[in-house]
Design an enzyme around this catalytic site. Structure first.
Site, PDB file in Angstrom:
ATOM      1  N   PRO A  95       4.973  -1.636  -2.435  1.00  0.00           N
ATOM      2  CA  PRO A  95       3.794  -1.512  -3.297  1.00  0.00           C
ATOM      3  C   PRO A  95       3.970  -0.495  -4.415  1.00  0.00           C
ATOM      4  CG  PRO A  95       3.099  -1.719  -1.041  1.00  0.00           C
ATOM      5  CD  PRO A  95       4.597  -1.616  -1.010  1.00  0.00           C
ATOM      6  N   CYS A  96       3.561  -0.894  -5.598  1.00  0.00           N
ATOM      7  CA  CYS A  96       3.857  -0.097  -6.794  1.00  0.00           C
ATOM      8  C   CYS A  96       2.613   0.226  -7.606  1.00  0.00           C
ATOM      9  CB  CYS A  96       4.841  -0.860  -7.678  1.00  0.00           C
ATOM     10  SG  CYS A  96       4.269  -2.526  -8.117  1.00  0.00           S
ATOM     11  N   GLN A  97       1.429   0.075  -7.034  1.00  0.00           N
ATOM     12  CA  GLN A  97       0.214   0.289  -7.817  1.00  0.00           C
ATOM     13  C   GLN A  97       0.165   1.666  -8.473  1.00  0.00           C
ATOM     14  OE1 GLN A  97       0.444  -1.450  -5.139  1.00  0.00           O
ATOM     15  NE2 GLN A  97      -1.102  -3.041  -4.964  1.00  0.00           N
TER      16      GLN A  97
END
Length: 462
Positions: A95-97
């Site tokens: 996840p790269c939010q």
């Protein structure tokens, strides 16, 4: 060595599609070259239906842990990593939010952010299962995060790999620069154990050269980064003078690194024994360029995707700017794509009372057929400057992208996300969820291009 895979943060199965060259939904009925022994996909925001997980299961079925339990749709924090099946290759688009291009770098929280902490689950699996090879994907800004201490987060990731006995190569790759249909820049990380045959083959002279000074070591590492290394083998780059390779060393302790480390990593690099070598490279590709027009639907498209004329323009279609310094536009005029994507000048007042002019440049209202698509985000299809607007091939009218077009832009088979398996029954996925899945995915074609090299590496470990 068996070609077994553990796929983390699996989404709708981008890595699995790429590794097994899945080009149509019918391909899921064929034997897979890479055996996925376990995967994980859990989205805390989806409280009723886990759309991504259920889409994955609809296409591939599920996987059980060593106790015979299905933990694929549990929070990865709560999963006992020792119960995961052993695997040769660990993959994941973690996840790269917190680093996403959808938010400004200055407000990103990096590894300290809510999603960024999931890196530690990857590290826990590396420690528990000791896979010889790892392939990860994240946004390009990972190597510069956070804004307050550039490069710290990536340095922590490299140090974790170092402490667990891995060599790490990385490359920022723009899919369109290698002929694919989307301008999407992503950081890829390929890590491999120090004692693998591959490590010895690629770096067989690295330790010898290290004893003869930085200059010879710089030339040795340049050969890896520009020719013999994993990413150089998959995605060729133009020659670069070895003198441009920069060399530095990570602090010994994670705590010291977290507090003080800052470094401007280039788009290409390698780390071994805590020493890293990095340089800026340019892609070398002279093949065919796939464009947005190549993946668009040619026939009938449902009316739900077309934009009403009143939502397109508030004035003459050839106007691409607005000036509200002398008077504001109406709410209706602002709720048009012409206004949203056009240049703007707006009078504003800061919290301290200071008055200033906010300005913003124009972007194209309609995305052209003859270029690759722009980067798709999870907000695709919403009333946003980043949403693609296209001219329908059959009618010439202006509309949004269809879910099948978005799938093809990401390299997935057509209708890959059409259905999910929910409680044993097939359920159609809503359009807004299909958009989110594709905005959150990776470009499958890049994994397909890496697969041949990965297969050769693993096969030669016998």
């Amino acid at each position: 060595m068996e070609k077994t895979v553990c796929e983390l943060f699996a989404g709708v199965g981008g890595f699995r599609c790429g590794l097994n060259n899945i080009s149509s939904v019918e391909d899921t009925n064929k034997p897979e070259a890479w055996n996925t022994v376990w995967f994980s996909q859990w989205e805390p925001a989806d409280r009723k239906i886990q759309w991504a997980h259920d889409c994955y299961v609809n296409r591939f079925g599920t996987c059980l842990d060593l106790d015979g339990n299905d933990t694929t749709n549990e929070d990865i924090n709560a999963v006992d990593k020792t119960k995961l099946p052993n695997h040769t290759l660990l993959v994941g688009g973690f996840p790269c939010q917190d680093y996403s291009v959808a938010s400004t770098l200055a407000t990103s929280k990096g590894l300290e952010g809510k999603k960024g902490v999931l890196w530690w689950d990857i590290r826990d699996i590396l420690e528990a299962k000791n896979p010889p090879f790892v392939l990860l994907e994240n946004v390009d800004r990972l190597i510069k995060s956070p804004a307050s201490q550039r490069g710290r987060d990536f340095g922590i990731i490299l140090a974790c790999f170092r402490d667990l006995g891995y060599i790490v190569e990385w490359r920022v790759i723009n899919a369109a620069e290698y002929g694919y249909q989307q301008r999407r820049r992503r950081t890829f990380i390929f890590a491999y154990k120090n004692d693998t045959k591959y490590a010895k083959r690629v770096l067989n002279d690295a330790k010898y050269v290290a004893q003869h000074g930085d200059e010879l070591h710089r030339h040795s590492m340049a050969k890896v980064l520009l020719g013999s290394g994993f990413f150089a083998s998959c995605f060729p780059v133009a020659p670069v003078d070895a003198k441009k390779v920069r060399i530095s060393k990570l602090p010994d302790g994670i705590g010291e690194l977290s507090t003080f480390f800052s470094y401007t990593f280039e788009n290409t690099g390698i780390m071994l024994d805590g020493v890293f070598y990095t340089l800026k490279t340019m892609p070398e590709y002279n093949g065919r360029q796939i464009t947005l027009g190549d993946v668009m639907d040619d026939g009938y498209v449902s009316e739900q995707f077309f934009i009403p004329e009143k939502r397109l323009f508030y004035t003459s279609p050839d106007v691409n700017h607005s000036d509200e310094t002398k008077g504001k536009l109406s709410k209706e005029e602002r709720q048009t794509w012409q206004y949203l994507k056009g240049a703007k000048k707006i009078s504003r007042t800061a919290a301290n009372g200071h008055e200033y002019i906010f300005s913003e440049g124009p972007i194209a209202l309609v995305d052209e057929y003859d270029k690759p698509a722009r980067t798709m985000l999870t907000s695709e299809g919403s009333f946003s400057r980043t949403t693609h607007i296209v001219r329908d091939k059959m009618t010439g009218k202006i509309r949004l992208l269809t879910p099948t077009e978005m799938e093809r832009i990401q390299g997935f088979p057509t209708d890959w996300t059409k259905e999910c398996l929910v409680d044993g029954e097939k359920v159609e996925m809503p359009v807004n969820k299909r958009r989110f899945m594709m905005g959150n995915a990776l470009v499958v074609d890049l994994i397909k291009q890496m697969e041949g090299t990965l297969s050769d590496i693993v096969t030669r470990e016998e």
